[in-house]
Design an enzyme around this catalytic site. Structure first.
Site, PDB file in Angstrom:
ATOM      1  N   GLU A  58       0.868  -1.179   0.000  1.00  0.00           N
ATOM      2  CA  GLU A  58       0.000   0.000   0.000  1.00  0.00           C
ATOM      3  C   GLU A  58       0.901   1.224   0.000  1.00  0.00           C
ATOM      4  OE1 GLU A  58      -2.805  -0.483   3.209  1.00  0.00           O
ATOM      5  OE2 GLU A  58      -3.597  -2.354   2.376  1.00  0.00           O
ATOM      6  N   ARG A  77       1.983  -7.592   0.656  1.00  0.00           N
ATOM      7  CA  ARG A  77       1.138  -7.159   1.767  1.00  0.00           C
ATOM      8  C   ARG A  77       1.777  -7.559   3.091  1.00  0.00           C
ATOM      9  NH1 ARG A  77      -4.176  -5.572   2.813  1.00  0.00           N
ATOM     10  NH2 ARG A  77      -5.196  -6.462   4.641  1.00  0.00           N
ATOM     11  N   GLU A 119      -8.042   5.411   5.345  1.00  0.00           N
ATOM     12  CA  GLU A 119      -8.135   4.405   4.271  1.00  0.00           C
ATOM     13  C   GLU A 119      -8.478   5.140   2.983  1.00  0.00           C
ATOM     14  OE1 GLU A 119      -7.442   0.752   3.155  1.00  0.00           O
ATOM     15  OE2 GLU A 119      -8.225   0.634   5.205  1.00  0.00           O
ATOM     16  N   TYR A 126      -9.026  -8.720   0.598  1.00  0.00           N
ATOM     17  CA  TYR A 126      -9.997  -9.415   1.429  1.00  0.00           C
ATOM     18  C   TYR A 126     -10.488 -10.729   0.820  1.00  0.00           C
ATOM     19  CZ  TYR A 126     -10.416  -5.414   4.608  1.00  0.00           C
ATOM     20  OH  TYR A 126     -10.170  -4.423   5.535  1.00  0.00           O
TER      21      TYR A 126
END
Length: 299
Positions: free
Chosen positions: A17, A56, A164, A282
């Site tokens: 990210e 991640r 976020e 997810y």
């Protein structure tokens, strides 16, 4: 509440990210950008090895490793468990003041704009959310009280919360969202400075927020043996729902569509507001979206 003395801005809790990663690197290179007179601000990178490898995580999700039980368990020795303990020592050093605020920077493939995620209804955070959302319509507030026990980094601190930002693909930088996130951070730090000086800015006393209800998984086939805990996905997010985070989903609206083209409809009894729709990270967690309820509160 007493004055804010130490603030931590953490990026790269998830190594792919990049918005948070490069903002923290910028703040480390130019610390004057986040300097405020009345408190100390620390810029910290989270999962260092995952950032280096563009993943991640290495062994497990770092942002689930901050439970009290896990942090106190010397037997847990994965990279992320070890890094979580090191981060705790930085943010909660022994015989020294802990940080008062944690701002945990994340990005999402879901179309969530600039979202503030709180794990409780702390009055200070609600007032902060009301101020920021009244000055920038892109700012939304999501309250997920169940996440307090989820081992999230923000749970180390009473005033911990997440920014976020999305939609942005993993391992990709989006310049517009990068700049908008940067300006949001400066606005948050300015709010803390004004609070410490007894001059809290407040444009609106009403906060519109989205209260977590539950998660929804993708339709799946029956699970089978071996290590697989869930069956194969049988359907995708419906095109009418894709990228419509924070928009109303009414009973009877299309929710999923199978690979054969059959529509699957929302069968709830009342309107909900999905977020984290089709978040790439997810899939492994069995989450297609979170459902929330839109509410207002005088703060």
């Amino acid at each position: 509440m007493s004055q804010i003395e130490r603030v931590a801005i953490v990026g790269g809790n998830h190594g792919n990210e990049l918005t948070g990663v490069h903002l923290v690197k910028k703040f480390q290179q130019y610390p004057n950008l986040i300097h405020r007179a009345s408190f100390e601000t620390l810029a910290l990178l989270g999962n260092l090895k995952a950032i280096e490898e563009g993943k991640r995580y290495i062994d497990k999700d770092l942002n689930r490793c901050f439970t009290n039980q896990g942090l106190q368990n010397p037997q847990l020795s994965s990279y992320e468990d070890t890094r979580a303990k090191a981060i705790q020592q930085i943010l909660q050093p022994q015989n020294q003041p802990s940080v008062d605020v944690i701002v945990d920077l994340h990005s999402t493939t879901a179309n969530m704009g600039l979202s503030l995620i709180f794990c409780d209804m702390h009055p200070f955070l609600l007032r902060l959310g009301a101020y920021l959302s009244s000055t920038n319509p892109m700012v939304k507030v999501f309250v997920n009280q169940q996440s307090r026990e989820g081992g999230f980094l923000r749970s180390l601190c009473e005033l911990g919360f997440v920014i976020e930002v999305g939609a942005v693909a993993q391992n990709i930088l989006n310049a517009e969202l990068f700049q908008q996130t940067e300006q949001l951070i400066y606005g948050i730090l300015d709010y803390f400075e004004a609070y410490n000086q007894g001059n809290i800015p407040q444009k609106s006393s009403t906060l519109t927020f989205y209260q977590y209800i539950r998660t929804i998984d993708y339709p799946r086939s029956d699970a089978y043996g071996g290590l697989r805990q869930r069956g194969e996905i049988k359907a995708m997010i419906h095109p009418h729902l894709q990228f419509r985070d924070y928009e109303p989903l009414n009973p009877g609206d299309p929710m999923f569509i199978t690979f054969e083209g059959k529509e699957i409809f929302y069968e709830g009894e009342f309107t909900v507001y999905p977020i984290f729709i089709n978040e790439a990270a997810y899939y492994e967690k069995g989450i297609a979206m979170h459902l929330s309820q839109k509410q207002q509160k005088i703060v």
